[in-house]
Motif scaffolding. Structure first.
Motif, PDB file in Angstrom:
ATOM      1  N   GLU A  66       0.837  -1.199   0.000  1.00  0.00           N
ATOM      2  CA  GLU A  66       0.000   0.000   0.000  1.00  0.00           C
ATOM      3  C   GLU A  66       0.873   1.251   0.000  1.00  0.00           C
ATOM      4  O   GLU A  66       0.594   2.213  -0.690  1.00  0.00           O
ATOM      5  CB  GLU A  66      -0.877   0.047   1.250  1.00  0.00           C
ATOM      6  CG  GLU A  66      -1.905  -1.036   1.352  1.00  0.00           C
ATOM      7  CD  GLU A  66      -2.643  -0.943   2.667  1.00  0.00           C
ATOM      8  OE1 GLU A  66      -3.113   0.151   3.040  1.00  0.00           O
ATOM      9  OE2 GLU A  66      -2.745  -1.990   3.350  1.00  0.00           O
ATOM     10  N   ARG A 114      -2.322  -4.332   7.633  1.00  0.00           N
ATOM     11  CA  ARG A 114      -2.047  -3.512   6.452  1.00  0.00           C
ATOM     12  C   ARG A 114      -0.930  -4.171   5.646  1.00  0.00           C
ATOM     13  O   ARG A 114       0.033  -4.703   6.203  1.00  0.00           O
ATOM     14  CB  ARG A 114      -1.630  -2.102   6.872  1.00  0.00           C
ATOM     15  CG  ARG A 114      -2.661  -1.350   7.693  1.00  0.00           C
ATOM     16  CD  ARG A 114      -3.883  -0.950   6.906  1.00  0.00           C
ATOM     17  NE  ARG A 114      -3.603  -0.035   5.826  1.00  0.00           N
ATOM     18  CZ  ARG A 114      -3.588   1.286   5.938  1.00  0.00           C
ATOM     19  NH1 ARG A 114      -3.831   1.869   7.082  1.00  0.00           N
ATOM     20  NH2 ARG A 114      -3.318   2.030   4.874  1.00  0.00           N
ATOM     21  N   TRP A 115      -1.028  -4.126   4.336  1.00  0.00           N
ATOM     22  CA  TRP A 115      -0.048  -4.721   3.416  1.00  0.00           C
ATOM     23  C   TRP A 115       0.956  -3.636   3.060  1.00  0.00           C
ATOM     24  O   TRP A 115       0.775  -2.879   2.115  1.00  0.00           O
ATOM     25  CB  TRP A 115      -0.771  -5.265   2.187  1.00  0.00           C
ATOM     26  CG  TRP A 115       0.082  -6.121   1.317  1.00  0.00           C
ATOM     27  CD1 TRP A 115       0.632  -5.779   0.108  1.00  0.00           C
ATOM     28  CD2 TRP A 115       0.510  -7.454   1.573  1.00  0.00           C
ATOM     29  NE1 TRP A 115       1.365  -6.822  -0.398  1.00  0.00           N
ATOM     30  CE2 TRP A 115       1.305  -7.868   0.489  1.00  0.00           C
ATOM     31  CE3 TRP A 115       0.308  -8.340   2.626  1.00  0.00           C
ATOM     32  CZ2 TRP A 115       1.880  -9.131   0.412  1.00  0.00           C
ATOM     33  CZ3 TRP A 115       0.879  -9.598   2.554  1.00  0.00           C
ATOM     34  CH2 TRP A 115       1.653  -9.978   1.457  1.00  0.00           C
TER      35      TRP A 115
END
Length: 124
Positions: A66, A114-115
């Protein structure tokens, strides 16, 4: 300094700061590249010379992260605008902060699943 986990995410965990570096699982790295899948040592170039090529292991993540947390050492410095533009052209944002804050942010954001990816310069 010890960093406690806010939650439990799979993958490498930054658990503390040791000298100029970071404790990740069973290893200690002065410079660190870390993704949800792996962590490894990194000998970064001077920040002004940082290029997407130096971050290639992070940009090989599928799907792309992201955004990239960029820990700039003992104090927050801005990366070169050309680096930021090159990463944003690939769809990857950049969040620069000092490396201690970056290590803490990694834990919080990974606890949220979260990536993301992170590149942390050693502490001075």
């Amino acid at each position: 300094m010890r960093l406690d986990k806010a939650g439990r995410a799979e993958g490498p965990t930054i658990s503390g700061i040791v000298g100029r570096g970071f404790r990740v699982d069973e290893g200690v790295y002065e410079g660190l590249l870390i993704t949800p899948e792996r962590a490894g040592g990194w000998s970064p170039p001077p920040l002004a010379e940082l290029s997407p090529d130096a971050l290639a292991p992070l940009l090989a993540l599928d799907p792309l992260p992201e955004f990239l947390i960029l820990g700039t050492g003992s104090r927050m410095l801005r990366p070169a605008p050309t680096l930021v533009a090159a990463l944003e052209a690939k769809g990857v944002g950049v969040e620069a902060m000092d490396s201690r804050a970056a290590a803490r942010a990694w834990g919080v954001l990974r606890a949220e699943l979260r990536w993301i990816a992170a590149a942390l310069y050693p502490l001075d």
